[in-house]
Write a protein that holds these residues in place. Structure first.
Motif, PDB file in Angstrom:
ATOM      1  N   HIS A 130       0.831  -1.205   0.000  1.00  0.00           N
ATOM      2  CA  HIS A 130       0.000   0.000   0.000  1.00  0.00           C
ATOM      3  C   HIS A 130       0.870   1.262   0.000  1.00  0.00           C
ATOM      4  O   HIS A 130       0.374   2.364  -0.040  1.00  0.00           O
ATOM      5  N   LEU A 163      -4.327  -4.388  -0.356  1.00  0.00           N
ATOM      6  CA  LEU A 163      -4.063  -3.684  -1.614  1.00  0.00           C
ATOM      7  C   LEU A 163      -3.799  -2.200  -1.408  1.00  0.00           C
ATOM      8  O   LEU A 163      -4.105  -1.637  -0.355  1.00  0.00           O
ATOM      9  N   GLU A 164      -3.226  -1.589  -2.444  1.00  0.00           N
ATOM     10  CA  GLU A 164      -3.147  -0.133  -2.456  1.00  0.00           C
ATOM     11  C   GLU A 164      -4.579   0.408  -2.454  1.00  0.00           C
ATOM     12  O   GLU A 164      -5.504  -0.338  -2.790  1.00  0.00           O
ATOM     13  N   GLN A 165      -4.781   1.637  -2.066  1.00  0.00           N
ATOM     14  CA  GLN A 165      -6.133   2.189  -2.027  1.00  0.00           C
ATOM     15  C   GLN A 165      -6.249   3.280  -3.082  1.00  0.00           C
ATOM     16  O   GLN A 165      -6.196   4.464  -2.797  1.00  0.00           O
ATOM     17  N   THR A 170      -7.826   0.315  -8.135  1.00  0.00           N
ATOM     18  CA  THR A 170      -7.524  -0.856  -7.316  1.00  0.00           C
ATOM     19  C   THR A 170      -8.483  -1.995  -7.628  1.00  0.00           C
ATOM     20  O   THR A 170      -8.080  -3.146  -7.774  1.00  0.00           O
ATOM     21  N   VAL A 197     -13.438   2.355  -2.075  1.00  0.00           N
ATOM     22  CA  VAL A 197     -12.980   1.084  -2.644  1.00  0.00           C
ATOM     23  C   VAL A 197     -14.000  -0.006  -2.314  1.00  0.00           C
ATOM     24  O   VAL A 197     -14.368  -0.820  -3.164  1.00  0.00           O
TER      25      VAL A 197
END
Ligand code: ZN
Length: 285
Positions: A130, A163-165, A170, A197
């Motif tokens: 992240h 996960l990345e935001q 995403t 998200v």
């Protein structure tokens, strides 16, 4: 009492309270279900950057899941290969990116056997960093995620994805893989999801868990469609109190907010019972 589910938490029998005590406190606050996710081997005092260390960590975790079940909770037990491990193994253990990739794949193969043996139920956390890191490291982490999604598809198990935001990007960057692999969306959980998200992921048929921290809880329960679940992401490590909340504080806060209106109470039920049932096929006893 309103039944509360914690859809992502950790327990540490070495540094923290351990699963038995965590489960008791949570159950006393109305908890009925908890998804327990393994920690990296070093958190249990297991050293080494080999497959054996990760299997040992997964087995310690599996035992903890058993303790939480003994306290009367429904438990979904996940072990994985956290994306931050990719960076740690390169920076601290001197592994090369491709060695980490190979290790990650081997660990997943072993975890898949643990699923077959009934030691664990699912895989998590896997995913992408992240924070900013070298692009080849993100790719290594993503390949490991893809492998986990493949195993989950074949075994019909749940994956918790860290996960990345990056909002819709995403979700789309997971959706591309899902479509290619023909993976099952309802078993893929966007962990630690920001509300936007979570909204996008659940709109597309995925599961998402939002941190049940005080500053978010009231806002999401009042304003967001109840398509998500809530998680404490508790670390059970007194040295890392930065952790989000505890399962029992989250349960108490949810119960308190639920008394505000009939509408919120109904949403709380959908979030903590119906949405959990969808992904984990369990209902309160
Ligand atoms: Zn976590």
């Amino acid at each position: 009492m309103i039944p509360v589910a914690d859809s992502h938490a950790h327990v540490n029998p070495v540094r923290g309270l351990g699963a038995g005590e965590v489960a008791r406190r949570f159950r006393n606050a109305g908890g009925w279900f908890i998804a327990l996710v393994s920690l990296q081997p070093s958190a249990y005092g297991v050293e080494g950057s080999n497959v054996e260390a990760y299997v040992q960590a997964a087995l310690i975790h599996a035992r903890e899941c058993g303790r939480a079940r003994e306290e009367g909770l429904r438990v979904y037990c996940l072990a994985g290969f956290h994306p931050a491990e990719v960076d740690k193994l390169i920076d601290r253990n001197g592994l090369k990116p491709l060695e980490v990739l190979e290790l990650g794949f081997k660990v997943l193969e072993e975890l898949s056997k643990l699923v077959d043996r009934g030691e664990i139920d699912g895989i998590g956390e896997v995913g992408r960093q992240h924070y900013r890191t070298a692009s080849e490291r993100v790719l290594v982490a993503n390949m490991i995620l893809e492998k986990a999604m493949e195993i989950a598809r074949d075994k019909d198990i749940v994956v918790h994805m860290h996960l990345e935001q990056a909002g819709e990007a995403t979700v789309e960057l997971v959706d591309v893989i899902t479509r290619r692999l023909n993976a099952k969306k309802e078993k893929l959980v966007f962990h630690h999801a920001e509300p936007r998200v979570a909204a996008e992921a659940t709109r597309r048929g995925y599961q998402a868990t939002i941190p049940g921290i005080p500053k978010l809880l009231e806002h999401v329960l009042e304003n967001l469609e109840p398509t998500y679940t809530l998680e404490s992401d508790y670390l059970d490590d007194p040295k890392r109190p930065g952790a989000v909340t505890t399962p029992w504080d989250m349960a108490n806060n949810i119960a308190r907010i639920a008394t505000k209106s009939k509408d919120i109470e109904e949403k709380v039920y959908r979030i903590n019972v119906d949405n959990i049932a969808k992904t984990y096929s369990v209902r309160p006893p």
